[in-house]
Design a protein around this motif. Structure first.
Motif, PDB file in Angstrom:
ATOM      1  N   MET A 164       7.150   0.057  -2.407  1.00  0.00           N
ATOM      2  CA  MET A 164       5.708   0.241  -2.259  1.00  0.00           C
ATOM      3  C   MET A 164       5.063  -0.945  -1.556  1.00  0.00           C
ATOM      4  O   MET A 164       4.188  -0.779  -0.699  1.00  0.00           O
ATOM      5  N   LEU A 165       5.506  -2.156  -1.915  1.00  0.00           N
ATOM      6  CA  LEU A 165       4.977  -3.373  -1.281  1.00  0.00           C
ATOM      7  C   LEU A 165       5.304  -3.384   0.209  1.00  0.00           C
ATOM      8  O   LEU A 165       4.437  -3.698   1.040  1.00  0.00           O
ATOM      9  N   ALA A 166       6.549  -3.032   0.550  1.00  0.00           N
ATOM     10  CA  ALA A 166       6.962  -2.999   1.959  1.00  0.00           C
ATOM     11  C   ALA A 166       6.152  -1.976   2.746  1.00  0.00           C
ATOM     12  O   ALA A 166       5.730  -2.244   3.884  1.00  0.00           O
ATOM     13  N   VAL A 184       2.719  -3.507   3.326  1.00  0.00           N
ATOM     14  CA  VAL A 184       2.761  -4.607   4.305  1.00  0.00           C
ATOM     15  C   VAL A 184       2.944  -4.069   5.720  1.00  0.00           C
ATOM     16  O   VAL A 184       2.247  -4.492   6.653  1.00  0.00           O
ATOM     17  N   ILE A 185       3.876  -3.130   5.884  1.00  0.00           N
ATOM     18  CA  ILE A 185       4.124  -2.535   7.209  1.00  0.00           C
ATOM     19  C   ILE A 185       2.872  -1.818   7.711  1.00  0.00           C
ATOM     20  O   ILE A 185       2.504  -1.934   8.886  1.00  0.00           O
ATOM     21  N   SER A 186       2.205  -1.091   6.816  1.00  0.00           N
ATOM     22  CA  SER A 186       0.974  -0.383   7.192  1.00  0.00           C
ATOM     23  C   SER A 186      -0.101  -1.368   7.635  1.00  0.00           C
ATOM     24  O   SER A 186      -0.813  -1.142   8.617  1.00  0.00           O
ATOM     25  N   PHE A 187      -0.209  -2.479   6.897  1.00  0.00           N
ATOM     26  CA  PHE A 187      -1.226  -3.495   7.205  1.00  0.00           C
ATOM     27  C   PHE A 187      -0.942  -4.160   8.548  1.00  0.00           C
ATOM     28  O   PHE A 187      -1.842  -4.321   9.374  1.00  0.00           O
ATOM     29  N   LEU A 188       0.321  -4.553   8.765  1.00  0.00           N
ATOM     30  CA  LEU A 188       0.685  -5.235  10.013  1.00  0.00           C
ATOM     31  C   LEU A 188       0.580  -4.314  11.226  1.00  0.00           C
ATOM     32  O   LEU A 188       0.259  -4.757  12.324  1.00  0.00           O
ATOM     33  N   LYS A 248      -8.361   1.525   6.280  1.00  0.00           N
ATOM     34  CA  LYS A 248      -6.901   1.428   6.352  1.00  0.00           C
ATOM     35  C   LYS A 248      -6.399   0.118   5.744  1.00  0.00           C
ATOM     36  O   LYS A 248      -5.363   0.094   5.063  1.00  0.00           O
ATOM     37  N   LYS A 249      -7.126  -0.965   5.978  1.00  0.00           N
ATOM     38  CA  LYS A 249      -6.742  -2.249   5.386  1.00  0.00           C
ATOM     39  C   LYS A 249      -6.836  -2.177   3.863  1.00  0.00           C
ATOM     40  O   LYS A 249      -5.960  -2.680   3.148  1.00  0.00           O
ATOM     41  N   GLY A 250      -7.901  -1.558   3.379  1.00  0.00           N
ATOM     42  CA  GLY A 250      -8.097  -1.414   1.940  1.00  0.00           C
ATOM     43  C   GLY A 250      -6.963  -0.632   1.296  1.00  0.00           C
ATOM     44  O   GLY A 250      -6.438  -1.022   0.246  1.00  0.00           O
ATOM     45  N   ILE A 251      -6.558   0.469   1.932  1.00  0.00           N
ATOM     46  CA  ILE A 251      -5.460   1.300   1.422  1.00  0.00           C
ATOM     47  C   ILE A 251      -4.152   0.502   1.404  1.00  0.00           C
ATOM     48  O   ILE A 251      -3.392   0.551   0.432  1.00  0.00           O
ATOM     49  N   SER A 252      -3.896  -0.246   2.471  1.00  0.00           N
ATOM     50  CA  SER A 252      -2.672  -1.056   2.554  1.00  0.00           C
ATOM     51  C   SER A 252      -2.638  -2.121   1.464  1.00  0.00           C
ATOM     52  O   SER A 252      -1.599  -2.359   0.837  1.00  0.00           O
ATOM     53  N   ILE A 253      -3.790  -2.748   1.203  1.00  0.00           N
ATOM     54  CA  ILE A 253      -3.861  -3.791   0.176  1.00  0.00           C
ATOM     55  C   ILE A 253      -3.628  -3.199  -1.214  1.00  0.00           C
ATOM     56  O   ILE A 253      -2.933  -3.788  -2.045  1.00  0.00           O
ATOM     57  N   VAL A 254      -4.206  -2.022  -1.470  1.00  0.00           N
ATOM     58  CA  VAL A 254      -3.997  -1.342  -2.755  1.00  0.00           C
ATOM     59  C   VAL A 254      -2.512  -1.057  -2.970  1.00  0.00           C
ATOM     60  O   VAL A 254      -1.975  -1.262  -4.071  1.00  0.00           O
ATOM     61  N   LEU A 255      -1.834  -0.584  -1.927  1.00  0.00           N
ATOM     62  CA  LEU A 255      -0.400  -0.318  -2.017  1.00  0.00           C
ATOM     63  C   LEU A 255       0.380  -1.593  -2.322  1.00  0.00           C
ATOM     64  O   LEU A 255       1.311  -1.589  -3.137  1.00  0.00           O
ATOM     65  N   MET A 256       0.005  -2.692  -1.682  1.00  0.00           N
ATOM     66  CA  MET A 256       0.693  -3.969  -1.917  1.00  0.00           C
ATOM     67  C   MET A 256       0.481  -4.448  -3.351  1.00  0.00           C
ATOM     68  O   MET A 256       1.419  -4.918  -4.002  1.00  0.00           O
ATOM     69  N   VAL A 297       2.547  -5.141  -8.930  1.00  0.00           N
ATOM     70  CA  VAL A 297       2.458  -4.819 -10.362  1.00  0.00           C
ATOM     71  C   VAL A 297       3.781  -4.250 -10.864  1.00  0.00           C
ATOM     72  O   VAL A 297       4.275  -4.626 -11.932  1.00  0.00           O
ATOM     73  N   LEU A 298       4.369  -3.350 -10.084  1.00  0.00           N
ATOM     74  CA  LEU A 298       5.656  -2.758 -10.465  1.00  0.00           C
ATOM     75  C   LEU A 298       6.760  -3.803 -10.512  1.00  0.00           C
ATOM     76  O   LEU A 298       7.596  -3.806 -11.429  1.00  0.00           O
ATOM     77  N   ILE A 299       6.779  -4.699  -9.518  1.00  0.00           N
ATOM     78  CA  ILE A 299       7.792  -5.764  -9.491  1.00  0.00           C
ATOM     79  C   ILE A 299       7.644  -6.660 -10.722  1.00  0.00           C
ATOM     80  O   ILE A 299       8.636  -7.047 -11.352  1.00  0.00           O
TER      81      ILE A 299
END
Length: 227
Positions: free
Chosen positions: A81-83, A86-90, A189-197, A202-204
């Motif tokens: 999920m983090l990856a 991050v990929i979406s954000f970049l 889109k940035k907001g969605i990417s940050i939420v995913l990160m 949290v899961l990690i």
């Protein structure tokens, strides 16, 4: 069952706010062809999601079953999920302005069956959708104990919530399209990417500190019993 539905609703809301070509084509179809045509197109998109959910579920079932009670699964799901976040954000740095004019002209000339098929294909060609659903299943699956009935309930809640919000978007298509400036799109889109990160982290954390997770869980259970 109610808890599984409540777990799925936020994911459905989150999914409906993910902006891409499908979002703009949905609005354009609603404006030019009306509610029914946009809904048919959206149902095709949903079928694409159902297809990817099935593929992701079958592909990850053995992995989740073998690691179901182990912290490693949370770490793996969190990293995935983090990856994805991050990929979406970049990728936003390289993203060009979405131009759907050519696609829109092609879509709005067709009948309902073509709209449905195009909605399905437009979603299926985006392999990132499969990665998203894989991350969701690995993250949520252990909480649902990988029971088929609970998984079906969860994903039904996600899809129904997604469809209901999309119906609202279709009805408000003209207003939404005027507000979807490049700056607002980028912010969303940035907001969605940050939420995913954040969700991935949290899961990690849950995977790294399983004992603390159990202590928190037991504390909440005691509070519930007292009330």
């Amino acid at each position: 069952m109610i808890n599984d539905i409540l777990l799925g609703i936020p994911w459905g809301i989150f999914l409906s706010f993910m902006i891409g070509p499908v979002f703009f084509i949905l609005l354009e179809t609603s404006i030019l062809k009306g509610f029914r045509a946009a809904l048919v197109f959206d149902l095709g998109v949903v079928l694409g999601d159902v297809f990817f959910i099935a593929v992701a579920y079958l592909g990850s079932y053995r992995l989740i079953q073998s690691l179901q009670d182990k912290p490693a699964l949370f770490i793996f799901g969190g990293i995935l999920m983090l990856a994805y976040g991050v990929i979406s954000f970049l990728s936003l740095r390289k993203e060009k302005k979405i131009n759907t004019n050519e696609i829109d002209k092609e879509i709005i000339k067709k009948n309902y069956m073509s709209l449905f098929i195009k909605g399905f294909l437009l979603n299926v060609i985006n392999i990132g959708v499969l990665g998203f659903w894989m991350a969701v299943i690995i993250s949520v699956g252990p909480k649902l104990e990988m029971e088929n009935s609970r998984m079906i309930t969860f994903f039904s809640a996600v899809i129904i919530t997604y469809l209901l919000i999309d119906c609202i978007k279709i009805l408000l298509a003209k207003q939404l399209k005027t507000k979807m400036t490049p700056i607002n799109i980028l912010k969303t889109k940035k907001g969605i990417s940050i939420v995913l990160m954040v969700f991935g982290l949290v899961l990690i954390t849950q995977g790294w500190f399983p004992k603390e997770k159990e202590m928190v869980k037991k504390a909440f259970q005691k509070i519930e019993k007292q009330h």
